[in-house]
Write a protein that holds these residues in place. Structure first.
Motif, mmCIF file in Angstrom:
data_model
loop_
_atom_site.group_PDB
_atom_site.id
_atom_site.type_symbol
_atom_site.label_atom_id
_atom_site.label_comp_id
_atom_site.label_asym_id
_atom_site.label_seq_id
_atom_site.Cartn_x
_atom_site.Cartn_y
_atom_site.Cartn_z
ATOM 1 N N ASN A 87 -86.614 91.113 29.503
ATOM 2 C CA ASN A 87 -86.859 92.196 30.452
ATOM 3 C C ASN A 87 -86.927 91.635 31.872
ATOM 4 O OD1 ASN A 87 -87.863 94.462 31.878
ATOM 5 N ND2 ASN A 87 -88.794 95.246 30.002
ATOM 6 N N PRO A 88 -85.775 91.327 32.463
ATOM 7 C CA PRO A 88 -85.780 90.771 33.820
ATOM 8 C C PRO A 88 -86.392 91.708 34.859
ATOM 9 C CG PRO A 88 -83.550 91.359 33.122
ATOM 10 C CD PRO A 88 -84.422 91.457 31.909
ATOM 11 N N ASP A 89 -86.322 93.013 34.613
ATOM 12 C CA ASP A 89 -86.927 93.950 35.564
ATOM 13 C C ASP A 89 -88.440 93.764 35.620
ATOM 14 O OD1 ASP A 89 -84.471 95.010 36.161
ATOM 15 O OD2 ASP A 89 -84.651 96.723 34.801
ATOM 16 N N ALA A 90 -89.044 93.461 34.467
ATOM 17 C CA ALA A 90 -90.493 93.237 34.440
ATOM 18 C C ALA A 90 -90.856 91.986 35.232
ATOM 19 C CB ALA A 90 -90.980 93.116 33.009
ATOM 20 N N ASP A 143 -92.642 90.981 42.733
ATOM 21 C CA ASP A 143 -92.915 91.885 43.855
ATOM 22 C C ASP A 143 -94.409 91.990 44.141
ATOM 23 O OD1 ASP A 143 -90.229 92.392 44.173
ATOM 24 O OD2 ASP A 143 -90.249 94.253 43.001
ATOM 25 N N ALA A 203 -89.155 90.806 37.680
ATOM 26 C CA ALA A 203 -88.953 91.153 39.084
ATOM 27 C C ALA A 203 -90.139 91.937 39.629
ATOM 28 C CB ALA A 203 -87.662 91.952 39.233
ATOM 29 N N SER A 204 -90.713 92.828 38.806
ATOM 30 C CA SER A 204 -91.889 93.599 39.235
ATOM 31 C C SER A 204 -93.087 92.690 39.460
ATOM 32 C CB SER A 204 -92.222 94.659 38.179
ATOM 33 O OG SER A 204 -91.172 95.599 38.049
#
Length: 531
Positions: free
Chosen positions: A297-300, A306, A302-303
């Motif tokens: 889960n690369p989006d996780a 952030d 990235a979050s």
């Protein structure tokens, strides 16, 4: 007192068994969240007096002659473990439609099994029994042996070892530095049993004086250690933030709630420090706080990047997957990840000591074919155990020694390998057990690992108790149970102690030999016989 001891010795049948059970049940009040230190001074003399009257029929064989003593010890243990572990049933009610059938096994079956250790202790003690001080030494020695076996057999389960009853607060935990938990188990039983001498008088003066001396030394040593200056924090100072989200366990098992759970952790991570305090350098999320596979889960990631500010590090409990080879299902691990401010995983450690029936199924092929599965396993087939324990080296140079969930209850999981660490790290999810004594008992046992090693403890728990504890076992800062929020505090330094796991074991062995000698000479022979 002689009248009372005589009445108890002469009890028989169901009344004898019931009193032993009630004495064990009463002893639980010495454990968290109650911590009533005086209670075992009532319950253990009752056990001694019941043992005084537990001689078997001399016309019976050896095993049958020992059965009355074994039965008394088992009834005492059943009361103790039932009163101390009933809350385990709460975990089975999270998914009641699937696991409620096992409630009697957890609430009654496990205490009944663990009580076998105390039955064994009573039987061994009876082999060394006498009518004076020696019988207290025999009981202490036998309980020490039983608790040692309970900590290692069948992967071990030393939860609520009897020595914890003598260590309810940091001032009364310091003796563990000298004797370890094994030695404290024996010394505690001896001291708790000393009032039994008031009922038989023989050896009373010496026995009560020795017990009083041990209590004074125990408390006095603790008081003296706590007067030492607090250890200075290593430079540069590191601020730790513990995230305690208080996510209900039923919600954690709901796939539809994963995004909400993850967002909750991110929001608490990003919260501003109170009153303009320094922003945290190290942020700790609890066990299995990440509700999906981070590596997929690369989006996780990235979050997370952030949310983290420059130089911040996140330590998060998560499930890790590993390819097992062609045609084989992946292996899953209960792990902790170290994630930097760019969202990169820069370190990881897997859980080594798994919970039987919780995280994996013993005899998996047989039990899985019957439709059973591990209660807390997040993935099919349960978790795999790490081959070795890995340290977590953070980018700032700190080294954390990870203990995931109930690994913190095992003194032998924290040995010489922990000495180079900056701190112990314990992440856990006690939401399985609801608002019961379980989380408080778990915290006390983790707290003692800090005392034994002189290392600070960083403990992140989903529902609590989250805290930073110094090497003397004192809570530097923490969050109460079931209180959502964050805890920001400076990471304490190490306590310079004569900590040596080998020395603790040698001291415990010396205590055992002393009790064996006292019991043996009081018995009049080293050819041990069941009366």
């Amino acid at each position: 007192m002689e009248w009372l001891s005589g009445r108890i010795m002469l009890l028989s049948g169901a009344r004898r068994a019931l009193l032993a059970f009630l004495a064990g049940l009463l002893t639980v009040l010495a454990l968290p969240p109650f911590g009533i230190f005086a209670v075992p001074f009532l319950s253990f003399p009752v056990l001694v007096w019941l043992q005084d009257g537990a001689s078997g029929n001399p016309d019976h064989g050896r095993l049958r002659r020992g059965f009355p003593a074994f039965a008394i010890g088992w009834c005492f243990g059943f009361g103790y473990f039932l009163g101390g572990l009933w809350w385990l049933g709460n975990a089975l009610l999270i998914e009641a439609d699937e696991f409620a059938w096992a409630l009697p096994l957890a609430v009654l079956g496990l205490p009944a099994f663990l009580a076998l250790y105390y039955g064994f202790a009573a039987l061994v003690a009876r082999m060394l029994w006498s009518d004076g001080l020696g019988r207290l030494a025999a009981l202490a020695l036998a309980f020490g042996l039983a608790e040692w076996l309970r900590g290692i057999l069948l992967t071990g389960f030393p939860w609520n070892a009897v020595g914890y009853a003598a260590m309810p607060v940091p001032m009364m935990m310091q003796s563990a530095v000298i004797f370890g938990l094994a030695g404290m188990n024996m010394l505690s039983v001896f001291v708790f049993s000393a009032p039994a001498l008031l009922g038989t008088r023989k050896g009373m003066g010496l026995g009560l004086s020795l017990a009083a001396l041990l209590v004074v030394g125990h408390i006095g040593y603790g008081y003296w250690r706590l007067q030492e200056p607090a250890p200075t924090a290593p430079q540069p100072e590191q601020t730790v933030r513990l995230v305690q989200p208080v996510i209900d366990q039923a919600m954690k098992l709901d796939d539809a709630a994963r995004a909400e759970i993850f967002t909750e952790h991110l929001e608490l991570t990003a919260a501003a420090p109170a009153d303009g305090a320094k922003r945290p350098d190290i942020i700790v999320w609890p066990e299995t706080s990440v509700p999906f596979l981070l590596t997929e889960n690369p989006d996780a990631l990235a979050s997370i990047a952030d949310v983290l500010q420059d130089g911040q590090i996140l330590i998060a409990g998560a499930v890790r997957a590993e390819n097992a080879g062609a045609g084989l299902p992946p292996r899953y691990y209960n792990s902790v990840y170290v994630i930097d401010d760019r969202g990169q995983i820069v370190g990881a450690a897997d859980k080594l000591h798994l919970v039987p029936f919780g995280e994996y199924l013993p005899f998996e092929d047989l039990l899985a074919s019957a439709g059973l599965k591990a209660i807390a396993a997040a993935m099919p087939g349960g978790f795999s155990a790490a081959a070795t324990r890995s340290m977590l080296t953070l980018p700032g140079g700190q080294v954390f020694y990870p203990l995931i969930c109930y690994e913190a209850i095992f003194p032998n999981e924290v040995g010489n390998a922990a000495l180079p660490a900056s701190a112990l790290l314990n992440v856990t999810n006690d939401a399985w057990f609801g608002d019961t004594p379980g989380p408080y008992q778990h915290f006390q046992q983790a707290q003692l690992r800090a005392v034994e090693t002189g290392l600070p403890l960083v403990r992140g728990a989903n529902s609590g108790i989250s805290a930073v504890v110094n090497g003397l076992g004192e809570v530097v800062s923490g969050a109460s149970f079931n209180v959502r929020g964050v805890v920001d505090t400076i990471l304490p330094g190490k306590i310079m102690t004569p900590y040596d796991p080998g020395q603790q074991k040698r001291n415990a062995a010396i205590v055992a030999v002393m009790f064996l000698l006292v019991a043996g000479f009081s018995r009049g022979s080293f050819i041990f016989r069941v009366n």
